[in-house]
Design an enzyme around this catalytic site. Structure first.
Site, PDB file in Angstrom:
ATOM      1  N   PHE A  35       0.833  -1.192   0.000  1.00  0.00           N
ATOM      2  CA  PHE A  35       0.000   0.000   0.000  1.00  0.00           C
ATOM      3  C   PHE A  35       0.877   1.254   0.000  1.00  0.00           C
ATOM      4  O   PHE A  35       0.657   2.191  -0.780  1.00  0.00           O
ATOM      5  CB  PHE A  35      -0.922  -0.010   1.224  1.00  0.00           C
ATOM      6  CG  PHE A  35      -1.861   1.167   1.282  1.00  0.00           C
ATOM      7  CD1 PHE A  35      -3.142   1.077   0.769  1.00  0.00           C
ATOM      8  CD2 PHE A  35      -1.458   2.373   1.853  1.00  0.00           C
ATOM      9  CE1 PHE A  35      -4.008   2.162   0.815  1.00  0.00           C
ATOM     10  CE2 PHE A  35      -2.313   3.467   1.897  1.00  0.00           C
ATOM     11  CZ  PHE A  35      -3.590   3.352   1.376  1.00  0.00           C
TER      12      PHE A  35
ATOM     13  N   SER B 205      -3.055  10.557   9.749  1.00  0.00           N
ATOM     14  CA  SER B 205      -2.203   9.370   9.725  1.00  0.00           C
ATOM     15  C   SER B 205      -0.749   9.826   9.679  1.00  0.00           C
ATOM     16  O   SER B 205      -0.463  11.025   9.578  1.00  0.00           O
ATOM     17  CB  SER B 205      -2.539   8.502   8.510  1.00  0.00           C
ATOM     18  OG  SER B 205      -2.365   9.237   7.321  1.00  0.00           O
TER      19      SER B 205
ATOM     20  N   LYS C  59       4.715   1.291  17.855  1.00  0.00           N
ATOM     21  CA  LYS C  59       3.523   1.509  17.020  1.00  0.00           C
ATOM     22  C   LYS C  59       2.668   0.249  17.089  1.00  0.00           C
ATOM     23  O   LYS C  59       3.110  -0.820  16.691  1.00  0.00           O
ATOM     24  CB  LYS C  59       3.914   1.807  15.575  1.00  0.00           C
ATOM     25  CG  LYS C  59       2.727   2.103  14.672  1.00  0.00           C
ATOM     26  CD  LYS C  59       3.195   2.425  13.251  1.00  0.00           C
ATOM     27  CE  LYS C  59       2.016   2.808  12.369  1.00  0.00           C
ATOM     28  NZ  LYS C  59       1.030   1.727  12.247  1.00  0.00           N
TER      29      LYS C  59
ATOM     30  N   ARG D 228     -11.341   6.952  14.004  1.00  0.00           N
ATOM     31  CA  ARG D 228     -10.620   7.992  13.267  1.00  0.00           C
ATOM     32  C   ARG D 228     -11.374   8.397  12.018  1.00  0.00           C
ATOM     33  O   ARG D 228     -11.379   9.560  11.620  1.00  0.00           O
ATOM     34  CB  ARG D 228      -9.220   7.491  12.890  1.00  0.00           C
ATOM     35  CG  ARG D 228      -8.398   8.572  12.189  1.00  0.00           C
ATOM     36  CD  ARG D 228      -6.960   8.148  12.009  1.00  0.00           C
ATOM     37  NE  ARG D 228      -6.814   7.046  11.076  1.00  0.00           N
ATOM     38  CZ  ARG D 228      -5.646   6.573  10.680  1.00  0.00           C
ATOM     39  NH1 ARG D 228      -4.539   7.079  11.171  1.00  0.00           N
ATOM     40  NH2 ARG D 228      -5.576   5.575   9.817  1.00  0.00           N
TER      41      ARG D 228
ATOM     42  N   LYS E  21       8.255  11.014  17.341  1.00  0.00           N
ATOM     43  CA  LYS E  21       7.621  12.331  17.419  1.00  0.00           C
ATOM     44  C   LYS E  21       8.595  13.337  18.029  1.00  0.00           C
ATOM     45  O   LYS E  21       9.435  12.982  18.851  1.00  0.00           O
ATOM     46  CB  LYS E  21       6.374  12.280  18.317  1.00  0.00           C
ATOM     47  CG  LYS E  21       5.305  11.293  17.908  1.00  0.00           C
ATOM     48  CD  LYS E  21       4.203  11.248  18.957  1.00  0.00           C
ATOM     49  CE  LYS E  21       3.142  10.231  18.613  1.00  0.00           C
ATOM     50  NZ  LYS E  21       2.112  10.104  19.686  1.00  0.00           N
TER      51      LYS E  21
ATOM     52  N   LYS F  31       8.329   1.492   9.955  1.00  0.00           N
ATOM     53  CA  LYS F  31       7.606   0.222   9.907  1.00  0.00           C
ATOM     54  C   LYS F  31       8.586  -0.947   9.831  1.00  0.00           C
ATOM     55  O   LYS F  31       9.524  -0.943   9.035  1.00  0.00           O
ATOM     56  CB  LYS F  31       6.671   0.182   8.685  1.00  0.00           C
ATOM     57  CG  LYS F  31       5.635   1.297   8.641  1.00  0.00           C
ATOM     58  CD  LYS F  31       4.557   1.105   9.679  1.00  0.00           C
ATOM     59  CE  LYS F  31       3.566   0.039   9.273  1.00  0.00           C
ATOM     60  NZ  LYS F  31       2.693   0.422   8.176  1.00  0.00           N
TER      61      LYS F  31
ATOM     62  N   CYS G  93     -13.821 -40.720  10.842  1.00  0.00           N
ATOM     63  CA  CYS G  93     -14.807 -41.779  11.108  1.00  0.00           C
ATOM     64  C   CYS G  93     -15.642 -42.141   9.886  1.00  0.00           C
ATOM     65  O   CYS G  93     -16.509 -43.011   9.963  1.00  0.00           O
ATOM     66  CB  CYS G  93     -15.724 -41.367  12.255  1.00  0.00           C
ATOM     67  SG  CYS G  93     -16.831 -40.004  11.838  1.00  0.00           S
TER      68      CYS G  93
ATOM     69  N   CYS H   4     -18.426 -32.746  11.070  1.00  0.00           N
ATOM     70  CA  CYS H   4     -18.793 -34.131  11.342  1.00  0.00           C
ATOM     71  C   CYS H   4     -19.658 -34.109  12.605  1.00  0.00           C
ATOM     72  O   CYS H   4     -19.221 -33.601  13.642  1.00  0.00           O
ATOM     73  CB  CYS H   4     -17.554 -34.999  11.576  1.00  0.00           C
ATOM     74  SG  CYS H   4     -17.958 -36.655  12.177  1.00  0.00           S
TER      75      CYS H   4
END
Length: 665
Positions: free
Chosen positions: A37, A82, A115, A136, A288, A312, A409, A424
């Site tokens: 993505f 985001s 994260k 969000r 941050k 990431k 069985c 089953c």
């Protein structure tokens, strides 16, 4: 690439990303990885800038999610943006370079924190009281899911300490790996679609319409940001974490202040190794600016803040070959296909098998024996097949065909309406026998002391029992030879089995192990129909007439008693003298007629069961959750969120003394 080609490619990328956003945020069923993505988004950003193909509705201009038409929409006073993502050190250094350039100095610190791979939510407290919980959404607006949020035990309904009049909190709802695995196992046994990972299950759970159903999901919460109306310029991100903890909100212990980007790099390396030891899933590190007053100076783009970035971790995947597809029989007869893999190293372990979940999943991914596939650990616990590497190659094996009969069985398999699993339903199917007997003997069922898992396993392995009805044919001489079974312990077990014949009718119903029939439903069935003979002859329509019985329970009860083998087992239980009729109970009074109680906390003299029995003897009913239909909450010491909910709804609260007074004791 010319402008026409760029426009076509941009259109193609926007469509793909819109579909991916919908699958991720609304359907909780992603079809591409986070990295795919992000790479697609970066390609789109580059093309839009290079060929001046901007569009306010482009995925590059949006946070990702949309608001639902089902929930009420709320406007976020401060947008929930985001974060820009990076997967390598060089891009993280570039981020630091941009910060340094905009500020014009190096007098700043970073706050690094794990994260979490869950669902972002917003909380609002007024005068210390939780008044709003929201998703969000698209960043500007979200869904009001306050009632669902209140079911998450980590989230306090009232703040602690010296809190301001208005407090806005940002955080992440998530599921721990083992809880997620147990939930998926349960869903698989029930024939329901399993979730791909903890993140998807959390997002999907928060959007459910019934808060009671949300309360059954193992959702946890970490707070990671705090917004105040009048923020002091000296406030730091680290101090915000301290305040969140002081207010009574859970804060992840893994947050550190770093004086340089080099320190951030070192911390990332450390936490990337640590993440496999944590009980929850984390997919990276958020970095941050620690000094909150510098955020305004750094500003934001239309999509991302310039004062934060997410590093990431690479998803841990491996490529291997499916040598075979085998079938497992679960404790409720669920047939689960399993990929037998060429052994491969993944997330520190050797993976040899991976669940394929059900027939629909195999068909959707077109998985076949001999395929080379990508495997990944969902939630770092459950190996799963992500996709086939080259599905268009020549000379592939034939598509996998699900058998018509049980592999254990040879009984015919069935698939219930609205379920994806084959089952089953033979009660003597070997893999199901042990767990059925264990359930039958459990404390809430027939309560046969001494008949634990190891003893059941020995009895079945030695061929002494095949069903729970066989327990009542056992003799002491047969079991003395079992491991750790001397003369006295053997006699004690025989005595406990015989004593269980006195268990009341509702416990016998529960002990049978009818799908969807728990203790409460068993009690309702016993009360409504009175005898086993009557229960076995009922139609679905007659069962549904009982308030607590829905279509799924009714279908399951009728199906159980229509099975000839089940009928034979139940008949033998009756011949052994088990209680097949409900004893007439003299009702003490009708003072609680039509009233619904919820019990919470520890009462001074009554156990929960004793209090519940008294309520029923006086005409009332008990429920497990507080709602607008609750008439009384009987509260003891250490009462929890149920008491808070009752106070919020204005439900009358009784202590034991008042309760005793009402029933005349």
């Amino acid at each position: 690439m010319n402008r026409k080609e760029a426009r076509e490619r941009v259109s193609e990328l926007r469509e793909l990303l819109d579909q991916a956003n919908k699958a991720y945020y609304q359907d909780a069923q992603p079809f591409i990885s986070d990295k795919e993505f992000d790479e697609t988004l970066k390609e789109l950003i580059k093309l839009e800038q290079e060929f001046d193909l901007h569009d306010p509705n482009s995925p590059t201009r949006r946070v990702g999610g949309t608001v639902s038409s089902v929930f009420e929409t709320v406007q976020h006073p401060v947008p929930l943006l985001s974060l820009d993502n990076t997967y390598n050190e060089e891009e993280l250094n570039d981020f630091d370079g941009r910060v340094k350039k905009i500020l014009g100095h190096e007098n700043y610190e970073y706050m690094a924190e794990l994260k979490f791979d869950g669902a972002s939510i917003r909380l609002r407290y007024e005068n210390g009281k939780l008044v709003l919980g929201a998703t969000r959404g698209d960043g500007e607006k979200g869904d009001d899911i306050t009632n669902n949020i209140k079911t998450i035990r980590d989230i306090p309904l009232h703040l602690n300490g010296d809190y301001p009049e208005v407090v806005e909190i940002r955080g992440e709802a998530y599921m721990e790996r083992e809880a997620f695995a147990r939930m998926n196992q349960h869903r698989e046994e029930e024939g329901l679609t399993v979730f791909a990972n903890p993140r998807n299950s959390t997002a999907g759970s928060l959007k459910m319409q019934d808060p009671k159903a949300v309360a059954q999901r193992p959702i946890r919460f970490f707070a990671f940001d705090l917004l105040l109306d009048d923020e002091d310029n000296s406030l730091t991100q680290f101090r915000k974490a301290e305040l969140l903890a002081e207010f009574g909100l859970p804060v992840c212990e893994y947050h550190r202040v770093c004086s340089s980007i080099d320190e951030v790099h070192e911390l990332i390396k450390k936490w990337e190794k640590l993440r496999h030891e944590l009980p929850y899933e984390t997919d990276g590190v958020v970095i941050k600016i620690n000094q909150s007053h510098l955020r305004e100076e750094l500003g934001t783009t239309s999509k991302f803040p310039r004062w934060a970035i997410a590093y990431k971790f690479e998803a841990e995947q491996a490529t291997t070959v499916i040598n075979d597809i085998t079938l497992q029989v679960g404790r409720l007869g669920t047939i689960t296909p399993v990929a037998e893999l060429e052994p491969v190293e993944l997330a520190g372990t050797t993976v040899k098998r991976a669940s394929l979940h059900n027939e629909d999943e195999i068909q959707r991914k077109d998985i076949r024996i001999g395929d080379t596939v990508v495997v990944e650990k969902a939630g770092e616990i459950i190996p799963q097949v992500i996709n086939v590497v080259n599905p268009d190659r020549e000379h592939r094996n034939e598509a996998f065909s699900f058998p018509e009969n049980c592999p254990a069985c040879d009984s015919a398999l069935i698939k219930y309406e609205d379920e994806v699993a084959w089952r089953c339903v033979n009660p003597t199917c070997p893999p199901q026998v042990r767990i059925r007997i264990e359930h039958f003997a459990s404390r809430d069922a027939m309560d046969i002391e001494g008949l634990g898992e190891s003893v059941v396993d020995q009895l079945v392995s030695e061929g002494l029992i095949q069903t729970y009805a066989d327990l009542y044919d056992l003799e002491k001489e047969q079991i003395i030879g079992l491991e750790r079974m001397a003369d006295k312990s053997a006699q004690n077990l025989i005595d406990a089995i015989q004593k269980s014949k006195q268990q009341p009718f509702e416990r016998v119903i529960y002990a049978l192990g009818i799908r969807f029939v728990g203790k409460t439903v068993a009690k309702d069935l016993a009360k409504a129909f009175g005898t086993m003979e009557k229960l076995q002859s009922l139609s679905e329509e007659e069962l549904i007439a009982v308030d607590s019985i829905g279509p799924r329970i009714a279908e399951s009860v009728v199906s159980f008693f229509n099975n000839e083998k089940n009928k034979a087992i139940v008949k033998r239980l009756g011949e052994h003298g088990l209680q097949f009729e409900k004893e007439e109970e003299e009702q003490a009074s009708n003072i609680f007629e039509g009233k619904k109680f919820v019990l919470t906390g520890s009462l001074p003299t009554y156990t929960r069961k004793e209090a519940a029995d008294l309520i029923e003897k006086h005409g009332g009913k008990t429920s497990s959750s507080v709602s607008g239909n609750t008439d009384y909450v009987l509260a003891g010491e250490s009462a929890g969120s149920k008491l808070d909910k009752a106070q919020e709804l204005g439900v009358p609260i009784l202590d034991e003394a008042k309760f005793r007074e009402m029933i005349g004791e």
